[in-house]
Scaffold this motif. Structure first.
Motif, PDB file in Angstrom:
ATOM      1  N   PHE A  14      14.656   3.114  17.223  1.00 19.85           N
ATOM      2  CA  PHE A  14      15.031   4.161  18.177  1.00 19.85           C
ATOM      3  C   PHE A  14      15.634   3.572  19.452  1.00 19.85           C
ATOM      4  CE2 PHE A  14      12.357   6.447  15.306  1.00 19.85           C
ATOM      5  CZ  PHE A  14      12.808   7.763  15.354  1.00 19.85           C
ATOM      6  N   ASP A  15      15.267   2.355  19.785  1.00 15.94           N
ATOM      7  CA  ASP A  15      15.835   1.727  20.981  1.00 15.94           C
ATOM      8  C   ASP A  15      17.309   1.393  20.765  1.00 15.94           C
ATOM      9  OD1 ASP A  15      13.419   1.868  22.333  1.00 15.94           O
ATOM     10  OD2 ASP A  15      12.741  -0.074  21.548  1.00 15.94           O
ATOM     11  N   ALA A  16      17.615   0.831  19.603  1.00 19.24           N
ATOM     12  CA  ALA A  16      19.008   0.460  19.300  1.00 19.24           C
ATOM     13  C   ALA A  16      19.789   1.622  18.695  1.00 19.24           C
ATOM     14  CB  ALA A  16      19.026  -0.728  18.339  1.00 19.24           C
ATOM     15  N   CYS A  17      19.077   2.717  18.374  1.00 24.24           N
ATOM     16  CA  CYS A  17      19.707   3.878  17.717  1.00 24.24           C
ATOM     17  C   CYS A  17      20.383   3.448  16.411  1.00 24.24           C
ATOM     18  CB  CYS A  17      20.718   4.561  18.641  1.00 24.24           C
ATOM     19  SG  CYS A  17      19.981   5.285  20.109  1.00 24.24           S
ATOM     20  N   HIS A  74      22.647  -2.689   5.087  1.00 23.75           N
ATOM     21  CA  HIS A  74      23.520  -1.662   5.654  1.00 23.75           C
ATOM     22  C   HIS A  74      22.926  -1.190   6.988  1.00 23.75           C
ATOM     23  CE1 HIS A  74      26.560   1.381   5.843  1.00 23.75           C
ATOM     24  NE2 HIS A  74      25.726   2.386   5.681  1.00 23.75           N
ATOM     25  N   ILE A  75      23.816  -0.788   7.895  1.00 23.52           N
ATOM     26  CA  ILE A  75      23.392  -0.245   9.191  1.00 23.52           C
ATOM     27  C   ILE A  75      24.036   1.119   9.379  1.00 23.52           C
ATOM     28  CG2 ILE A  75      23.383  -0.550  11.698  1.00 23.52           C
ATOM     29  CD1 ILE A  75      23.706  -3.525  11.265  1.00 23.52           C
ATOM     30  N   VAL A  76      23.198   2.099   9.737  1.00 21.12           N
ATOM     31  CA  VAL A  76      23.701   3.440  10.055  1.00 21.12           C
ATOM     32  C   VAL A  76      23.447   3.698  11.534  1.00 21.12           C
ATOM     33  CG1 VAL A  76      23.529   5.913   9.582  1.00 21.12           C
ATOM     34  CG2 VAL A  76      23.191   4.259   7.734  1.00 21.12           C
ATOM     35  N   PRO A  77      24.488   3.732  12.360  1.00 25.79           N
ATOM     36  CA  PRO A  77      24.298   4.096  13.770  1.00 25.79           C
ATOM     37  C   PRO A  77      23.807   5.538  13.864  1.00 25.79           C
ATOM     38  CG  PRO A  77      26.424   3.027  13.419  1.00 25.79           C
ATOM     39  CD  PRO A  77      25.882   3.355  12.070  1.00 25.79           C
ATOM     40  N   LEU A  78      22.844   5.772  14.740  1.00 25.43           N
ATOM     41  CA  LEU A  78      22.246   7.104  14.873  1.00 25.43           C
ATOM     42  C   LEU A  78      22.709   7.761  16.162  1.00 25.43           C
ATOM     43  CD1 LEU A  78      18.610   6.183  13.742  1.00 25.43           C
ATOM     44  CD2 LEU A  78      20.501   7.044  12.326  1.00 25.43           C
ATOM     45  N   ALA A  79      23.462   8.842  16.012  1.00 22.69           N
ATOM     46  CA  ALA A  79      23.917   9.606  17.178  1.00 22.69           C
ATOM     47  C   ALA A  79      22.721  10.308  17.822  1.00 22.69           C
ATOM     48  CB  ALA A  79      24.963  10.626  16.734  1.00 22.69           C
ATOM     49  N   PRO A  80      22.854  10.715  19.072  1.00 26.99           N
ATOM     50  CA  PRO A  80      21.741  11.410  19.748  1.00 26.99           C
ATOM     51  C   PRO A  80      21.241  12.623  18.955  1.00 26.99           C
ATOM     52  CG  PRO A  80      23.440  10.808  21.320  1.00 26.99           C
ATOM     53  CD  PRO A  80      23.992  10.491  19.976  1.00 26.99           C
ATOM     54  N   GLN A  81      22.131  13.336  18.284  1.00 20.29           N
ATOM     55  CA  GLN A  81      21.721  14.500  17.503  1.00 20.29           C
ATOM     56  C   GLN A  81      20.764  14.085  16.378  1.00 20.29           C
ATOM     57  OE1 GLN A  81      24.735  13.687  18.508  1.00 20.29           O
ATOM     58  NE2 GLN A  81      26.102  15.442  18.746  1.00 20.29           N
ATOM     59  N   VAL A  82      21.025  12.930  15.761  1.00 23.54           N
ATOM     60  CA  VAL A  82      20.167  12.447  14.682  1.00 23.54           C
ATOM     61  C   VAL A  82      18.811  12.014  15.233  1.00 23.54           C
ATOM     62  CG1 VAL A  82      19.940  10.783  12.807  1.00 23.54           C
ATOM     63  CG2 VAL A  82      22.194  11.744  13.363  1.00 23.54           C
ATOM     64  N   ILE A  83      18.828  11.363  16.372  1.00 23.64           N
ATOM     65  CA  ILE A  83      17.564  10.968  17.020  1.00 23.64           C
ATOM     66  C   ILE A  83      16.715  12.205  17.282  1.00 23.64           C
ATOM     67  CG2 ILE A  83      16.528   9.953  19.082  1.00 23.64           C
ATOM     68  CD1 ILE A  83      17.771   7.884  17.264  1.00 23.64           C
ATOM     69  N   GLY A  84      17.352  13.279  17.714  1.00 21.49           N
ATOM     70  CA  GLY A  84      16.623  14.528  17.966  1.00 21.49           C
ATOM     71  C   GLY A  84      15.989  15.073  16.692  1.00 21.49           C
ATOM     72  N   ILE A  85      16.718  15.049  15.588  1.00 27.22           N
ATOM     73  CA  ILE A  85      16.176  15.533  14.313  1.00 27.22           C
ATOM     74  C   ILE A  85      15.000  14.664  13.869  1.00 27.22           C
ATOM     75  CG2 ILE A  85      16.685  15.832  11.858  1.00 27.22           C
ATOM     76  CD1 ILE A  85      19.587  16.491  12.690  1.00 27.22           C
ATOM     77  N   HIS A 126      32.376  -4.686  13.013  1.00 27.14           N
ATOM     78  CA  HIS A 126      32.863  -3.439  13.631  1.00 27.14           C
ATOM     79  C   HIS A 126      31.705  -2.498  14.012  1.00 27.14           C
ATOM     80  CE1 HIS A 126      36.794  -4.721  12.368  1.00 27.14           C
ATOM     81  NE2 HIS A 126      36.537  -4.557  11.088  1.00 27.14           N
ATOM     82  N   LEU A 127      30.528  -3.042  14.278  1.00 27.40           N
ATOM     83  CA  LEU A 127      29.374  -2.188  14.547  1.00 27.40           C
ATOM     84  C   LEU A 127      29.577  -1.340  15.803  1.00 27.40           C
ATOM     85  CD1 LEU A 127      26.602  -1.251  13.733  1.00 27.40           C
ATOM     86  CD2 LEU A 127      25.613  -3.200  14.968  1.00 27.40           C
ATOM     87  N   ALA A 128      30.123  -1.943  16.858  1.00 22.45           N
ATOM     88  CA  ALA A 128      30.346  -1.183  18.096  1.00 22.45           C
ATOM     89  C   ALA A 128      31.321  -0.028  17.843  1.00 22.45           C
ATOM     90  CB  ALA A 128      30.891  -2.108  19.181  1.00 22.45           C
ATOM     91  N   GLU A 129      32.396  -0.317  17.078  1.00 18.30           N
ATOM     92  CA  GLU A 129      33.376   0.728  16.780  1.00 18.30           C
ATOM     93  C   GLU A 129      32.759   1.825  15.896  1.00 18.30           C
ATOM     94  OE1 GLU A 129      33.837  -2.460  16.434  1.00 18.30           O
ATOM     95  OE2 GLU A 129      35.657  -3.076  17.505  1.00 18.30           O
ATOM     96  N   ARG A 130      31.905   1.419  14.980  1.00 19.26           N
ATOM     97  CA  ARG A 130      31.277   2.402  14.095  1.00 19.26           C
ATOM     98  C   ARG A 130      30.282   3.266  14.849  1.00 19.26           C
ATOM     99  NH1 ARG A 130      28.240   0.388   9.998  1.00 19.26           N
ATOM    100  NH2 ARG A 130      28.352  -1.832  10.510  1.00 19.26           N
ATOM    101  N   LYS A 131      29.605   2.686  15.839  1.00 16.14           N
ATOM    102  CA  LYS A 131      28.693   3.493  16.652  1.00 16.14           C
ATOM    103  C   LYS A 131      29.474   4.552  17.423  1.00 16.14           C
ATOM    104  CE  LYS A 131      24.797   0.344  17.343  1.00 16.14           C
ATOM    105  NZ  LYS A 131      23.933  -0.344  18.332  1.00 16.14           N
ATOM    106  N   ARG A 132      30.594   4.142  17.980  1.00 17.40           N
ATOM    107  CA  ARG A 132      31.428   5.112  18.684  1.00 17.40           C
ATOM    108  C   ARG A 132      31.911   6.198  17.726  1.00 17.40           C
ATOM    109  NH1 ARG A 132      36.107   6.187  18.034  1.00 17.40           N
ATOM    110  NH2 ARG A 132      36.492   4.301  16.800  1.00 17.40           N
ATOM    111  N   MET A 133      32.331   5.791  16.521  1.00 18.09           N
ATOM    112  CA  MET A 133      32.834   6.742  15.524  1.00 18.09           C
ATOM    113  C   MET A 133      31.749   7.745  15.120  1.00 18.09           C
ATOM    114  SD  MET A 133      34.323   5.976  11.663  1.00 18.09           S
ATOM    115  CE  MET A 133      32.694   5.596  10.996  1.00 18.09           C
ATOM    116  N   MET A 134      30.524   7.276  14.938  1.00 13.79           N
ATOM    117  CA  MET A 134      29.457   8.161  14.488  1.00 13.79           C
ATOM    118  C   MET A 134      29.065   9.172  15.561  1.00 13.79           C
ATOM    119  SD  MET A 134      28.947   7.398  11.361  1.00 13.79           S
ATOM    120  CE  MET A 134      27.325   7.854  10.770  1.00 13.79           C
ATOM    121  N   ILE A 135      29.140   8.749  16.835  1.00 14.60           N
ATOM    122  CA  ILE A 135      28.860   9.685  17.927  1.00 14.60           C
ATOM    123  C   ILE A 135      29.974  10.729  18.014  1.00 14.60           C
ATOM    124  CG2 ILE A 135      28.685   9.901  20.434  1.00 14.60           C
ATOM    125  CD1 ILE A 135      27.300   7.164  20.451  1.00 14.60           C
ATOM    126  N   ARG A 136      31.195  10.276  17.841  1.00 18.03           N
ATOM    127  CA  ARG A 136      32.332  11.199  17.858  1.00 18.03           C
ATOM    128  C   ARG A 136      32.244  12.186  16.689  1.00 18.03           C
ATOM    129  NH1 ARG A 136      38.559   9.823  16.554  1.00 18.03           N
ATOM    130  NH2 ARG A 136      39.522  11.688  17.468  1.00 18.03           N
TER     131      ARG A 136
END
Length: 404
Positions: A262-265, A278-289, A378-388
């Protein structure tokens, strides 16, 4: 000298009038018409039982039973007696059978089976079963005694369902019908379950590619419907989370709290299909769920445990059943289809790079030199993509809510 009884005529029967006391009009062979003071005209047959005592059979009332029909019933009873059978016992057995048939209709036995299964299956599955019962089985079989349901009738009904193009519903309805009939076998109401004998004569759904919507408006409507799901909270949260993360359904159902950071989302796990990290970036909406789901799963190891046994994952068809309960047909959308939806809209609508999308789908992606990217590429780019992507989904769902 025995009394000679002249057969009745239809006119005599019709014109028989009530008197102060009941009286009888004899037709011969023991058959007579009992006329009551209230005006009733009742057919009766007097016969001698094997024990020597007098027996009495009722053939119904006039005019529902005509003179000719009453005579046929008399002749049948005489044939039964001549064969060494007691027509009274046969009549009582037929009456009991008739009552049994009326009591043991498909609807009645299906209701008993549903009650029996209620403590063994999850509420959303029970709701799905009831939906299939209401839409397909009860309108066709509900009033029929289970003993009267034959293979020919089953084929006729399920082929009609097939003609409507609902092969999946036909298959599932057939399975439930078989379960009800097998329950009737267990109750000794029927000897053989007729459903297995017709299964090879029915069409089999072809699943091929998993159905997926790629139209933004249609996706928004589906997301809005998912929000309205009132079933088991774990299934609702899994279904809400799936569009955001678009992983394989088996990966979501096997998700563990220990893999959630949860710290790294981030959600880190090994893909079983390819045995790769595999790594799945978690957007704030997913953290809420996930925070909501923690209140349901408690101390369970699994994020989405089963309803009855929380040491096991929830049923593999649970989310699929939920979509069907929400009125989303298989031909429109599947749980696995969210992967194809994300792949298409991330590319064609949001314009995200191919490598980011494929990597996030846990597909093998190689660099220009043919080497596979590692999971942090590309983890940073994928985190941005998942939030978008999550923000885009929220926008589509809100548009659907406003249009509803």
């Amino acid at each position: 000298m025995p009394r000679v009884i002249k057969p009745l005529t239809a006119v005599q029967v019709k014109n028989a009038k009530p008197q102060d006391k009941p009286y009888k009009l004899y037709d011969g062979g023991g058959l007579f018409l009992l006329v009551t003071p209230a005006g009733g005209k009742l057919w009766r047959l007097k016969y001698r039982q094997e024990n020597g005592k007098e027996g009495l059979l009722s053939f119904g009332s006039y005019p529902a039973v005509s003179l000719e029909q009453a005579r046929r019933k008399r002749d049948e009873a005489k044939q039964q007696k001549a064969s060494g059978n007691d027509p009274g016992q046969i009549a009582r057995a037929e009456k009991a059978e008739s009552k049994s048939l009326a009591r043991n209709t498909f609807a009645a036995i299906a209701g008993q089976w549903i009650d029996f299964m209620g403590s063994k299956i999850a509420p959303q599955t029970l709701k799905y079963y009831n939906s299939l019962m209401k839409n397909y089985l009860l309108p066709n079989f509900g009033d029929m005694p289970v003993k009267k349901i034959k293979p020919s009738h089953l084929i006729e009904v399920f082929r009609k369902i097939e003609e409507k193009g609902t092969l999946y519903s036909s298959k599932r309805s057939c399975q439930i019908c078989s379960n009800v009939m097998q329950y009737a076998v267990a109750l000794e109401l029927i000897e053989i379950n007729p459903v297995p004998s017709i299964r090879k004569l029915l069409k089999v759904p072809k699943y091929g590619h998993f159905s997926a919507v790629i139209d933004p408006e249609s996706l928004g409507n589906i997301l809005y419907k998912i929000e309205q799901y009132k079933g088991y909270g774990t299934i609702r949260n899994a279904l809400r989370m799936m569009p955001y993360v678009f992983v394989r359904s088996s990966e979501l159902m096997n998700a563990r709290w220990a893999d959630m950071n949860f710290d790294a989302c981030e959600w880190r796990y090994t893909v079983r299909k390819t045995n790769t990290p595999h790594i799945v970036p978690l957007a704030p909406q997913v953290i809420g769920i996930l925070n909501e789901q923690r209140n349901i799963s408690g101390d369970c190891e699994l994020v989405f445990p089963g309803y009855y046994d929380k040491t096991k994952r929830m049923g593999p068809g649970s989310m699929c059943h939920a979509l069907r309960t929400l009125g989303i047909p298989y031909s429109d959308m599947t749980v696995h289809g969210f992967r194809a939806t994300a792949r298409t809209l991330l590319d064609e609508v949001l314009g995200e790079r191919y490598e980011y999308i494929e990597h996030q789908l846990a597909h093998a992606v190689r660099d220009p030199n043919g080497r596979a990217y590692n999971r942090t590429e590309h983890l940073a780019e994928r985190k941005r993509m998942m939030i978008r992507w999550a923000t885009y989904l929220d926008t589509l769902r809100e548009k659907a809510r406003q249009a509803a």
